[in-house]
Design a protein around this motif. Structure first.
Motif, mmCIF file in Angstrom:
data_model
loop_
_atom_site.group_PDB
_atom_site.id
_atom_site.type_symbol
_atom_site.label_atom_id
_atom_site.label_comp_id
_atom_site.label_asym_id
_atom_site.label_seq_id
_atom_site.Cartn_x
_atom_site.Cartn_y
_atom_site.Cartn_z
ATOM 1 N N THR A 290 0.815 -1.216 0.000
ATOM 2 C CA THR A 290 0.000 0.000 0.000
ATOM 3 C C THR A 290 0.848 1.266 0.000
ATOM 4 O OG1 THR A 290 -0.182 -0.245 2.392
ATOM 5 C CG2 THR A 290 -2.022 -1.058 1.065
ATOM 6 N N TYR A 291 2.105 1.129 0.404
ATOM 7 C CA TYR A 291 2.999 2.289 0.410
ATOM 8 C C TYR A 291 3.255 2.778 -1.004
ATOM 9 C CZ TYR A 291 6.807 5.190 2.282
ATOM 10 O OH TYR A 291 7.599 6.236 2.659
ATOM 11 N N CYS A 292 3.120 1.897 -1.959
ATOM 12 C CA CYS A 292 3.483 2.208 -3.341
ATOM 13 C C CYS A 292 2.571 3.245 -3.981
ATOM 14 C CB CYS A 292 3.470 0.943 -4.188
ATOM 15 S SG CYS A 292 4.641 -0.311 -3.651
ATOM 16 N N SER A 293 1.326 3.286 -3.574
ATOM 17 C CA SER A 293 0.367 4.197 -4.207
ATOM 18 C C SER A 293 0.305 5.544 -3.507
ATOM 19 C CB SER A 293 -1.017 3.548 -4.247
ATOM 20 O OG SER A 293 -1.459 3.219 -2.946
ATOM 21 N N GLY A 294 1.268 5.816 -2.639
ATOM 22 C CA GLY A 294 1.302 7.101 -1.944
ATOM 23 C C GLY A 294 1.873 8.226 -2.781
ATOM 24 N N PRO A 295 2.086 9.377 -2.177
ATOM 25 C CA PRO A 295 2.566 10.549 -2.917
ATOM 26 C C PRO A 295 3.973 10.362 -3.483
ATOM 27 C CG PRO A 295 2.540 10.965 -0.558
ATOM 28 C CD PRO A 295 1.825 9.667 -0.763
ATOM 29 N N LEU A 296 4.268 11.143 -4.514
ATOM 30 C CA LEU A 296 5.537 11.007 -5.224
ATOM 31 C C LEU A 296 6.744 11.246 -4.333
ATOM 32 C CD1 LEU A 296 3.595 11.149 -7.665
ATOM 33 C CD2 LEU A 296 5.334 12.522 -8.816
ATOM 34 N N TYR A 297 6.597 12.096 -3.330
ATOM 35 C CA TYR A 297 7.770 12.445 -2.529
ATOM 36 C C TYR A 297 8.302 11.260 -1.733
ATOM 37 C CZ TYR A 297 4.481 12.996 1.409
ATOM 38 O OH TYR A 297 3.530 12.798 2.361
ATOM 39 N N ARG A 298 7.513 10.187 -1.674
ATOM 40 C CA ARG A 298 7.999 8.977 -0.998
ATOM 41 C C ARG A 298 9.127 8.325 -1.784
ATOM 42 N NH1 ARG A 298 2.547 5.767 1.087
ATOM 43 N NH2 ARG A 298 2.006 7.222 2.752
ATOM 44 N N TYR A 299 9.129 8.542 -3.087
ATOM 45 C CA TYR A 299 10.109 7.886 -3.948
ATOM 46 C C TYR A 299 11.428 8.665 -3.887
ATOM 47 C CZ TYR A 299 6.489 4.810 -5.650
ATOM 48 O OH TYR A 299 5.508 3.861 -5.720
ATOM 49 N N ASN A 300 12.463 8.008 -3.383
ATOM 50 C CA ASN A 300 13.723 8.708 -3.165
ATOM 51 C C ASN A 300 14.840 8.321 -4.131
ATOM 52 O OD1 ASN A 300 13.796 6.170 -2.048
ATOM 53 N ND2 ASN A 300 14.760 6.765 -0.149
ATOM 54 N N TYR A 301 14.551 7.412 -5.043
ATOM 55 C CA TYR A 301 15.523 7.087 -6.085
ATOM 56 C C TYR A 301 14.867 7.320 -7.435
ATOM 57 C CZ TYR A 301 17.755 4.645 -2.216
ATOM 58 O OH TYR A 301 18.336 4.329 -1.014
ATOM 59 N N TRP A 302 15.564 8.079 -8.280
ATOM 60 C CA TRP A 302 15.009 8.445 -9.580
ATOM 61 C C TRP A 302 16.034 8.256 -10.683
ATOM 62 C CZ3 TRP A 302 9.970 10.144 -10.372
ATOM 63 C CH2 TRP A 302 9.229 10.394 -9.205
ATOM 64 N N GLY A 303 15.542 7.863 -11.851
ATOM 65 C CA GLY A 303 16.390 7.811 -13.031
ATOM 66 C C GLY A 303 16.437 9.168 -13.711
ATOM 67 N N GLN A 304 17.130 9.219 -14.838
ATOM 68 C CA GLN A 304 17.325 10.496 -15.518
ATOM 69 C C GLN A 304 16.190 10.817 -16.488
ATOM 70 O OE1 GLN A 304 18.641 7.705 -16.504
ATOM 71 N NE2 GLN A 304 18.304 7.661 -18.712
ATOM 72 N N GLY A 305 15.369 9.831 -16.792
ATOM 73 C CA GLY A 305 14.212 10.061 -17.648
ATOM 74 C C GLY A 305 14.455 9.688 -19.098
ATOM 75 N N THR A 306 13.365 9.371 -19.787
ATOM 76 C CA THR A 306 13.406 9.097 -21.221
ATOM 77 C C THR A 306 12.170 9.739 -21.848
ATOM 78 O OG1 THR A 306 13.636 7.346 -22.894
ATOM 79 C CG2 THR A 306 12.233 6.845 -21.012
ATOM 80 N N GLN A 307 12.378 10.390 -22.976
ATOM 81 C CA GLN A 307 11.313 11.182 -23.596
ATOM 82 C C GLN A 307 10.408 10.321 -24.466
ATOM 83 O OE1 GLN A 307 10.629 14.553 -23.181
ATOM 84 N NE2 GLN A 307 8.800 14.161 -24.428
#
Length: 127
Positions: free
Chosen positions: A105-122
């Motif tokens: 259930t933690y997974c569907s929470g707000p974005l700020y919970r996610y502390n590891y991010w990739g660089q993105g792909t367009q």
């Protein structure tokens, strides 16, 4: 240290398909929320789909349900997002993100919970 590297973005016409990949490494535990998020110019970043590694539970934004599928290959430590029936409004920078979690259930929470991010792909979808 957790590292996430996305690939697979590109340009496609409306109705087409793309598959995004996220190579993940450096996890120190077994239970994580792994997800795809996107941000279009002038808009806030939003969740697209997430998966809980502890049991495989998945969550989707209403706007992509029935069109996108999130999955992972444990052997390759890779997260995927299969995107079908793409629409111009799906155009955005897509990011892979992760956070350690005891419960799905933690997974569907707000974005700020996610502390590891990739660089993105367009991803660009033309009409």
């Amino acid at each position: 240290q957790v590292q996430l590297v996305e690939s697979g973005g590109g340009s496609v016409q409306a109705g087409g398909s793309l598959r995004l990949s996220c190579a993940a490494s450096g996890f120190s535990s077994n239970n994580y929320c792994l997800g795809w998020f996107r941000q279009a110019p002038g808009k806030e970043r939003e969740g697209v789909a997430v998966i809980y590694t502890g049991g495989g539970s998945t969550y989707y934004a209403d706007s992509v349900k029935g069109r996108f599928t999130i999955s992972r290959d444990n052997a390759k430590n890779t997260l995927y997002l299969q995107m079908n029936s793409l629409k111009p409004e799906d155009s955005a920078m897509y990011y892979c993100a992760a956070v350690g979690a005891k419960y799905n259930t933690y997974c569907s929470g707000p974005l700020y919970r996610y502390n590891y991010w990739g660089q993105g792909t367009q991803v660009t979808v033309s009409s």
